[in-house]
Design an enzyme around this catalytic site. Sequence first.
Site, PDB file in Angstrom:
ATOM      1  N   SER A  21       0.874  -1.183   0.000  1.00 47.75           N
ATOM      2  CA  SER A  21       0.000   0.000   0.000  1.00 47.75           C
ATOM      3  C   SER A  21       0.903   1.221   0.000  1.00 47.75           C
ATOM      4  CB  SER A  21      -0.850  -0.006   1.279  1.00 47.75           C
ATOM      5  OG  SER A  21      -1.426   1.260   1.526  1.00 47.75           O
TER       6      SER A  21
ATOM      7  N   TYR B 238      -1.930  -1.146  10.457  1.00 52.83           N
ATOM      8  CA  TYR B 238      -2.063  -1.401   9.005  1.00 52.83           C
ATOM      9  C   TYR B 238      -0.756  -1.017   8.311  1.00 52.83           C
ATOM     10  CZ  TYR B 238      -3.942  -1.249   4.228  1.00 52.83           C
ATOM     11  OH  TYR B 238      -4.159  -1.463   2.884  1.00 52.83           O
TER      12      TYR B 238
HETATM   13  N1  LIG Z   1      -8.698  -0.134  -1.439  1.00 52.43           N
HETATM   14  C1  LIG Z   1      -7.624   0.579  -1.139  1.00 52.43           C
HETATM   15  O1  LIG Z   1      -7.698   1.810  -1.029  1.00 52.43           O
HETATM   16  C2  LIG Z   1      -6.278  -0.096  -0.962  1.00 52.43           C
HETATM   17  C3  LIG Z   1      -5.139   0.728  -0.885  1.00 52.43           C
HETATM   18  C4  LIG Z   1      -3.898   0.132  -0.678  1.00 52.43           C
HETATM   19  C5  LIG Z   1      -3.780  -1.246  -0.596  1.00 52.43           C
HETATM   20  N2  LIG Z   1      -4.902  -2.019  -0.682  1.00 52.43           N
HETATM   21  C6  LIG Z   1      -4.714  -3.463  -0.546  1.00 52.43           C
HETATM   22  O2  LIG Z   1      -5.254  -4.129  -1.675  1.00 52.43           O
HETATM   23  C7  LIG Z   1      -5.732  -5.424  -1.285  1.00 52.43           C
HETATM   24  C8  LIG Z   1      -7.151  -5.609  -1.780  1.00 52.43           C
HETATM   25  O3  LIG Z   1      -7.964  -4.646  -1.166  1.00 52.43           O
HETATM   26  P1  LIG Z   1      -9.424  -4.228  -1.693  1.00 52.43           P
HETATM   27  O4  LIG Z   1      -9.494  -2.767  -1.526  1.00 52.43           O
HETATM   28  O5  LIG Z   1      -9.699  -4.824  -3.006  1.00 52.43           O
HETATM   29  O6  LIG Z   1     -10.314  -4.899  -0.538  1.00 52.43           O
HETATM   30  P2  LIG Z   1     -11.749  -5.615  -0.555  1.00 52.43           P
HETATM   31  O7  LIG Z   1     -12.221  -5.545   0.860  1.00 52.43           O
HETATM   32  O8  LIG Z   1     -12.619  -5.085  -1.634  1.00 52.43           O
HETATM   33  O9  LIG Z   1     -11.359  -7.130  -0.928  1.00 52.43           O
HETATM   34  C9  LIG Z   1     -10.593  -7.906  -0.053  1.00 52.43           C
HETATM   35  C10 LIG Z   1     -10.952  -9.359  -0.306  1.00 52.43           C
HETATM   36  O10 LIG Z   1     -10.105 -10.143   0.563  1.00 52.43           O
HETATM   37  C11 LIG Z   1     -10.903 -11.161   1.143  1.00 52.43           C
HETATM   38  N3  LIG Z   1     -10.295 -11.570   2.407  1.00 52.43           N
HETATM   39  C12 LIG Z   1     -10.257 -10.912   3.583  1.00 52.43           C
HETATM   40  N4  LIG Z   1      -9.637 -11.663   4.516  1.00 52.43           N
HETATM   41  C13 LIG Z   1      -9.261 -12.801   3.899  1.00 52.43           C
HETATM   42  C14 LIG Z   1      -8.584 -13.973   4.325  1.00 52.43           C
HETATM   43  N5  LIG Z   1      -8.192 -14.116   5.610  1.00 52.43           N
HETATM   44  N6  LIG Z   1      -8.352 -14.953   3.424  1.00 52.43           N
HETATM   45  C15 LIG Z   1      -8.769 -14.843   2.143  1.00 52.43           C
HETATM   46  N7  LIG Z   1      -9.450 -13.776   1.687  1.00 52.43           N
HETATM   47  C16 LIG Z   1      -9.682 -12.763   2.552  1.00 52.43           C
HETATM   48  C17 LIG Z   1     -12.273 -10.510   1.338  1.00 52.43           C
HETATM   49  O11 LIG Z   1     -13.296 -11.494   1.517  1.00 52.43           O
HETATM   50  C18 LIG Z   1     -12.410  -9.721   0.054  1.00 52.43           C
HETATM   51  O12 LIG Z   1     -12.981 -10.485  -0.968  1.00 52.43           O
HETATM   52  C19 LIG Z   1      -5.566  -5.504   0.229  1.00 52.43           C
HETATM   53  O13 LIG Z   1      -4.375  -6.176   0.548  1.00 52.43           O
HETATM   54  C20 LIG Z   1      -5.455  -4.049   0.638  1.00 52.43           C
HETATM   55  O14 LIG Z   1      -4.749  -3.869   1.852  1.00 52.43           O
HETATM   56  C21 LIG Z   1      -6.148  -1.487  -0.895  1.00 52.43           C
END
Ligand SMILES: NC(=O)c1ccc[n+]([C@@H]2O[C@H](COP(=O)([O-])OP(=O)(O)OC[C@H]3O[C@@H](n4cnc5c(N)ncnc54)[C@H](O)[C@@H]3O)[C@@H](O)[C@H]2O)c1
Length: 267
Positions: free
Chosen positions: A142, A155
Site C-alpha cells: 500500500s 495497518y
Molecule cells: N482499497 C484501497 O484503497 C487499498 C489501498 C492500498 C492497498 N490495498 C490493498 O489491496 C488489497 C485488496 O484490497 P481491496 O481494496 O480490493 O479490498 P476488498 O475488501 O474489496 O477485498 C478484499 C478481499 O479479501 C478477502 N479476504 C479478507 N480476509 C481474507 C482472508 N483471511 N483470506 C482470504 N481472503 C480474505 C475478502 O473477503 C475480500 O474479498 C488488500 O491487501 C489491501 O490492503 C487497498
Amino acid sequence: MEFSLADKVAIVTGGSSGIGFCVARELLNNGARGVTIADVNVELGQATLEKLSAEFGSNKCTFCPTDVADFKQFENAFISTLSTFGNIDILINNAGICDDSIWEKEIDVNIKGTINGVLLGLENYIIKNKSGQEGIIINLSSIRGVQPSGDRPVYAATKFAIHGMTLAWGSEDHYSRTNIKVIAVCPGSTSTPLIANPANTNLGQPYEKIRKKNKASSNLSDQTPEQCALLIIDVMKTAKSGTVWIAESAEKYQYIMPSRLDMKTII
Ligand SMILES: NC(=O)c1ccc[n+]([C@@H]2O[C@H](COP(=O)([O-])OP(=O)(O)OC[C@H]3O[C@@H](n4cnc5c(N)ncnc54)[C@H](O)[C@@H]3O)[C@@H](O)[C@H]2O)c1
C-alpha cells in the site's frame, strides 16, 4: 523480455471483491488459461465464480474457500488449482484487511497470509509447476507501506512488512535460483469495500481525527479498482523481481528505497 499472461494459471487471493476481482478479470482478458479465486467469503466467492464463468466460460475459473492466514487452507488452494489446471504460474497475494480495531487479525491476514503465499508459491508449488520459464508473485502492499499515516499504525506496519519481504524474496539471490519474480504493488486510495467505512476501522477517536485531517489535506483522487488492476497487469508484464510500484490515481511509478550507506556521513 515481457512476461506474457497468455495461457498462464493464477491464484488470486481475496479475488471476490475490489482490486482482486478486477485483477482476476484482467488476467482472463489477457488470455490466462485459468484463475482460482481463493477467498474467505464463500457467498461472494461463489457469486464471483458465476460472474467470471458467464463472461469467460465455465472452464476458466474456480473458487476455493481459503483463509490465507491458515497455511493448510492456503495450501489446499494450490493443490486444487494444480488438479484443475495442471500448472501454477502466478500468485496474486492480494487478500487483506484494513482494520486496526482488530489488529491481531490484521497482522495474521496481511503479514502471515502473505508469507504463507510466498512460501507455498516460491518454495514449492510455482517453482515446481510453472508452465513457462518464469513465475510471478505479486504482493499487495500500500502507499501506507512506504509512507505511513498516523491514523492506522498497525495497518502501516503490515504493509511495511510486505514491502520488506518483497525486497528480500525478490532479490537476485532468490530470483537466480527460482526464476520467480516477487514484486510489490502499493495502491493509493482505491474505491472498494475495504475503505467504505473508515470511521470504524481504527483505534478510536484520536486516530479518527488524524484520518479526517489527512483526508481533507489530500489532493489526490481515488482510483477505481479497475484502474488499479490495469496498473498491476502492466507491472506484471514489465517489472523486475524485487521492485516496488506505487499505483495511485490511475498512474504507476517505481518506488526506490534509498541506500542507508548513501546517508552515512563521514566526519
Ligand atoms: N482499497 C484501497 O484503497 C487499498 C489501498 C492500498 C492497498 N490495498 C490493498 O489491496 C488489497 C485488496 O484490497 P481491496 O481494496 O480490493 O479490498 P476488498 O475488501 O474489496 O477485498 C478484499 C478481499 O479479501 C478477502 N479476504 C479478507 N480476509 C481474507 C482472508 N483471511 N483470506 C482470504 N481472503 C480474505 C475478502 O473477503 C475480500 O474479498 C488488500 O491487501 C489491501 O490492503 C487497498
